[in-house]
Scaffold this active site. Structure first.
Site, mmCIF file in Angstrom:
data_model
loop_
_atom_site.group_PDB
_atom_site.id
_atom_site.type_symbol
_atom_site.label_atom_id
_atom_site.label_comp_id
_atom_site.label_asym_id
_atom_site.label_seq_id
_atom_site.Cartn_x
_atom_site.Cartn_y
_atom_site.Cartn_z
ATOM 1 N N ASP A 135 -14.043 1.522 -0.217
ATOM 2 C CA ASP A 135 -13.735 1.068 -1.571
ATOM 3 C C ASP A 135 -14.635 -0.105 -1.914
ATOM 4 O O ASP A 135 -14.160 -1.175 -2.295
ATOM 5 C CB ASP A 135 -12.265 0.652 -1.660
ATOM 6 C CG ASP A 135 -11.340 1.789 -1.287
ATOM 7 O OD1 ASP A 135 -11.655 2.941 -1.633
ATOM 8 O OD2 ASP A 135 -10.307 1.514 -0.648
ATOM 9 N N CYS B 97 0.807 -1.216 0.000
ATOM 10 C CA CYS B 97 0.000 0.000 0.000
ATOM 11 C C CYS B 97 0.840 1.265 0.000
ATOM 12 O O CYS B 97 0.322 2.361 -0.171
ATOM 13 C CB CYS B 97 -0.938 -0.006 1.209
ATOM 14 S SG CYS B 97 -2.568 -0.652 0.805
ATOM 15 N N ASP C 289 -11.157 -0.981 7.362
ATOM 16 C CA ASP C 289 -9.848 -1.617 7.449
ATOM 17 C C ASP C 289 -8.784 -0.534 7.313
ATOM 18 O O ASP C 289 -8.949 0.450 6.599
ATOM 19 C CB ASP C 289 -9.674 -2.709 6.403
ATOM 20 C CG ASP C 289 -9.868 -2.231 4.975
ATOM 21 O OD1 ASP C 289 -10.608 -1.249 4.766
ATOM 22 O OD2 ASP C 289 -9.287 -2.842 4.064
ATOM 23 N N ASP D 217 -9.071 -4.740 -4.886
ATOM 24 C CA ASP D 217 -7.806 -4.159 -4.429
ATOM 25 C C ASP D 217 -6.661 -4.962 -5.028
ATOM 26 O O ASP D 217 -6.824 -6.123 -5.402
ATOM 27 C CB ASP D 217 -7.711 -4.185 -2.902
ATOM 28 C CG ASP D 217 -7.158 -2.862 -2.356
ATOM 29 O OD1 ASP D 217 -6.234 -2.315 -2.981
ATOM 30 O OD2 ASP D 217 -7.672 -2.382 -1.335
ATOM 31 N N ASP E 19 -12.293 -4.888 3.098
ATOM 32 C CA ASP E 19 -13.553 -4.148 3.016
ATOM 33 C C ASP E 19 -14.761 -5.044 3.249
ATOM 34 O O ASP E 19 -15.777 -4.605 3.785
ATOM 35 C CB ASP E 19 -13.673 -3.465 1.646
ATOM 36 C CG ASP E 19 -12.801 -2.218 1.549
ATOM 37 O OD1 ASP E 19 -12.796 -1.417 2.494
ATOM 38 O OD2 ASP E 19 -12.094 -2.073 0.534
ATOM 39 N N LYS F 107 0.360 3.179 -3.180
ATOM 40 C CA LYS F 107 -0.932 3.754 -3.551
ATOM 41 C C LYS F 107 -0.795 5.226 -3.892
ATOM 42 O O LYS F 107 0.134 5.904 -3.458
ATOM 43 C CB LYS F 107 -1.919 3.613 -2.381
ATOM 44 C CG LYS F 107 -2.433 2.216 -2.155
ATOM 45 C CD LYS F 107 -3.462 2.173 -1.045
ATOM 46 C CE LYS F 107 -4.748 2.870 -1.435
ATOM 47 N NZ LYS F 107 -5.819 2.618 -0.444
ATOM 48 N N GLY G 195 -10.559 -15.015 -13.280
ATOM 49 C CA GLY G 195 -9.740 -13.818 -13.196
ATOM 50 C C GLY G 195 -9.068 -13.519 -14.509
ATOM 51 O O GLY G 195 -9.467 -14.002 -15.575
ATOM 52 N N HIS G 196 -8.012 -12.738 -14.427
ATOM 53 C CA HIS G 196 -7.306 -12.299 -15.631
ATOM 54 C C HIS G 196 -5.823 -12.188 -15.306
ATOM 55 O O HIS G 196 -5.442 -11.775 -14.210
ATOM 56 C CB HIS G 196 -7.832 -10.935 -16.099
ATOM 57 C CG HIS G 196 -7.173 -10.441 -17.346
ATOM 58 N ND1 HIS G 196 -7.477 -10.938 -18.578
ATOM 59 C CD2 HIS G 196 -6.214 -9.502 -17.534
ATOM 60 C CE1 HIS G 196 -6.730 -10.318 -19.496
ATOM 61 N NE2 HIS G 196 -5.951 -9.449 -18.890
#
Length: 711
Positions: free
Chosen positions: A430, A399, A605, A446, A469, A402, A519-520
């Site tokens: 979020d 983080c 959080d 996230d 979250d 960010k 997912g990707h």
């Protein structure tokens, strides 16, 4: 600039002296395109040459520890805190005690030996082996903290056993304790030592009142005695094993050629059966020139091993290892006195101790004082401002990477998209609540920029982070979609890396009842792992808006991940502190979240904006203020001293500038703005119930006065 693709996997199993020196050399001149992995059971590797001095009290425990976390970061290697237990040479993987399988193109073993005596009845339960050092050092520390008279039996009458015996006597005498030490050997004590040195050592043992028990084998080890085969009982409150060098049993089980359990290696330090497997140190047998087990050979082998691995990776000529026939042997004699022997000549005294200490300290200084690595410079012709940006602190991972809240707020305020009655955005969170008939579902996303070089570790932290979250809103985690960006690499490695990521994340999600539904993935410049997660709501969501004056504020994890991760990137953090940080980041909050959900008036959080930033969001949304007791805020080990050194995450300054409040000018207060990765939950809840939640620590209260106050 295109990143250099990863095309080879180089694995070092064990953090012994040879590997430590090879890693240091690798750091100074790495081979581009190679991922380096170091596997070791702990954050440190002890230097055995200083063990007697530590037992005698001349050195602290940390004085003889090579910090492998720092060294691995310096070398650009990932460190796996685990233990190798098998080699599958056909599949080219080394299997770990945790169940992980680590692929390799080239692997080297330096896993040391053990003084364990599994065939001696009672030793496993009542004795302690001098090697490996970690467990022995812990037991010795506890022994020194005791009181009263003590009896010690040392099994093995070689040089190592006699050094241990004299060191133990010296330490106990310094502590003012009555001590009796016996050295037990089935043959003659110090039988392999040259006569001139043996005479001096026997005199030193006599000066320390060490009892020699010779010419008889041991039948068993009991709670307070060693029982000999002739029926005698040697009193012993602490039985220490130093006899012989026992190889790690799994090495012989690998199917590779071994001599008495030791991996056979040729003049190039390679297995004769497999040119992709190297070995060095006490765990190997030099087929071309057998040598006794001694640290000097491990040290001298390091340049040859480093060269040959590099040669294999680059297609160059290897070098042969020719160990010297004789070397200077330095033996500790309890106090700050040592014996020096070479070529049959021996000298002893304080001067020899000073020589030994200087040699040992010089070796350890190679790892205590790692050189500063050059800061990348701007390429020729770069735009004005590039050099200044590159000269600044390196961008943190997790983080700490960010964007600051100030950069986000204006953009997000205008990016509404379409209006829908079945989607409720949650102010300050979020996440959003999706309404589907009578059901409500929370959705959040996230991701993390790699804060460490181990994709599995990053994946676990990213999974915990993404679920934050969901837990904070009181929802039950449900499903996850993965988004994984892998650094550029050979196609044959992509599946292996992706499997590491998904296996690790799957452990976190499975424990929380979360299904991974897809997912990707894509290639990029560096590792990034993220998840979109959903959760089911059986109640109204817990948001930032419900905090009430009089509520207690509780926090469920210590803070400090930002400063610890920043320090680890700079090789300034202690390895054990880094491991504790990683452990906290990968610990799920599901259990404490379920305990807090029925009681919390507001909850969030604690992540990138730091404790102060996320608390400020609660206060703004709830139109309240907050008082925080700084000393009550739990901190990660090492966080406060690192902050006192001025170490900060790259996001810290922006976090601090975004909060308008009076804060003491102290390192502790600075940590309130430290960005957290996979941090804990911050909840406002009734004060009467705040102390009843296991894992939640009261750090302050909600007030009716606007603003944040730290005292």
């Amino acid at each position: 600039m295109n990143p250099i693709p990863i095309v080879k996997e180089l694995v070092f199993a064990g953090g012994g002296h040879t590997h430590a020196l090879v890693l240091r050399k690798w750091a100074m001149k790495p081979v581009p395109g190679v991922r380096v992995t170091v596997i070791n059971p702990g954050a440190t590797a002890p230097y055995s040459g200083m063990l007697p001095g530590h037992l005698a009290g001349h050195y602290a425990r940390e004085d003889l520890d090579i910090d492998l976390v720092r060294l691995a970061r310096f070398a650009g290697a990932r460190l796996l805190i685990d233990r190798a237990v098998a080699i599958d040479a056909g599949a080219k993987v080394v299997r770990l005690a945790s169940g992980r399988a680590v692929p390799y193109d080239i692997m080297s073993l330096d896993v040391g030996i053990t003084s364990e005596m599994p065939s001696l009845p009672g030793f496993a339960e009542r004795g302690i082996a001098a090697k490996p050092l970690g467990k022995f050092a812990d037991i010795w520390a506890a022994t020194c903290a005791g009181e009263g008279a003590i009896t010690i039996a040392v099994i093995g009458g070689g040089v190592a056993g006699c050094e241990v015996a004299m060191a133990a006597v010296h330490r106990m005498r310094v502590l003012g304790r009555e001590v009796s030490v016996s050295v037990i050997d089935r043959g003659e004590v110090l039988s392999s030592v040259v006569p001139s040195a043996r005479k001096t050592l026997l005199a030193a043992l006599a000066d320390h009142d060490v009892r020699l028990v010779e010419g008889t084998a041991i039948a068993s080890v009991e709670d307070a005695a060693v029982v000999l085969e002739d029926g005698r009982r040697i009193a012993s409150d602490l039985t220490i094993g130093t006899a012989g060098a026992t190889p790690q049993p799994w090495v012989a089980e690998s199917g590779l050629p071994c001599k008495d359990g030791f991996l056979e290696v040729d003049e190039y330090l390679r297995s004769p059966a497999d040119p992709t497997i190297y070995g060095a140190g006490d765990c190997v047998h030099l087929v071309h020139d057998p040598r006794p087990k001694a640290g000097v050979y491990a040290v001298r082998a390091a340049p040859v091993l480093a060269h040959n691995i590099r040669a294999d990776l680059l297609g160059l000529q290897r070098k042969a290892f020719h160990p010297q026939k004789d070397f200077l042997k330095l033996v500790s004699l309890g106090g700050q006195v040592a014996l020096a022997e070479k070529s049959g000549f021996a000298l002893s005294g304080p001067v020899m101790w000073k020589l030994k200490n200087r040699i040992d300290q010089k070796f350890m200084d190679k790892f205590r004082h790692l050189p500063d690595m050059p800061v990348p410079t701007a390429p020729r012709g770069a735009a004005k401002g590039v050099a200044a940006e590159m000269a600044g602190p390196a961008l943190c991972g997790g983080c700490g990477a960010k964007l600051a809240s100030g950069a986000l707020s204006g953009v997000l305020a205008q990016a509404h998209g379409a209006s829908r009655d079945d989607v409720s955005a949650v102010a300050g969170d979020d996440a959003a609540v999706l309404h589907m008939g009578g059901a409500r579902q929370v959705i959040s996303t996230d991701h993390l920029r790699g804060f460490a070089l181990d994709p599995a570790l990053v994946a676990k932290a990213a999974a915990v982070h993404a679920l934050g979250d969901i837990w904070a809103m009181g929802a039950a985690p449900q499903a996850a979609l993965a988004q994984v960006i892998l650094p550029r690499m050979a196609a044959r490695l992509q599946g292996k890396w992706l499997d590491e990521v998904m296996q690790a994340a799957g452990e976190i999600f499975a424990a929380e009842g979360v299904a991974i539904v897809g997912g990707h993935s894509s290639g990029g410049t560096e590792l990034t792992v993220g998840f979109t997660v959903t959760g089911l709501l059986q109640r109204d969501p817990i948001t930032l808006e419900g905090a009430k004056p009089g509520d207690a504020l509780v926090l469920t994890k210590p803070i400090g991940t930002g400063v610890v991760l920043a320090a680890e990137m700079q090789t300034k953090a202690h390895g054990e502190d880094v491991l504790a940080c990683w452990k906290a980041m990968t610990r799920p909050s599901g259990e404490v979240a379920r305990a807090l959900a029925p009681l919390a008036h507001a909850m969030t959080d604690v992540t990138g904006f730091g404790l102060a930033g996320h608390l400020g969001n609660i206060c703004a949304a709830s139109s309240v203020g907050a008082d925080i007791v700084l000393d009550a805020v739990p901190l990660l080990a090492g966080a406060h001293p690192l902050a006192a050194q001025g170490i900060r995450s790259s996001l810290w300054a922006q976090n601090r500038a975004s909060i308008l409040c009076e804060v003491p000018d102290t390192p502790l207060a600075d940590l309130m703005f430290d960005p957290q990765t996979a941090g804990g939950l911050l909840a406002a809840m009734p004060a009467k119930q705040a102390d009843a939640i296991p894992g939640a620590i009261r750090i302050g209260e909600i007030t009716d006065r606007p603003g944040l106050r730290f005292s």
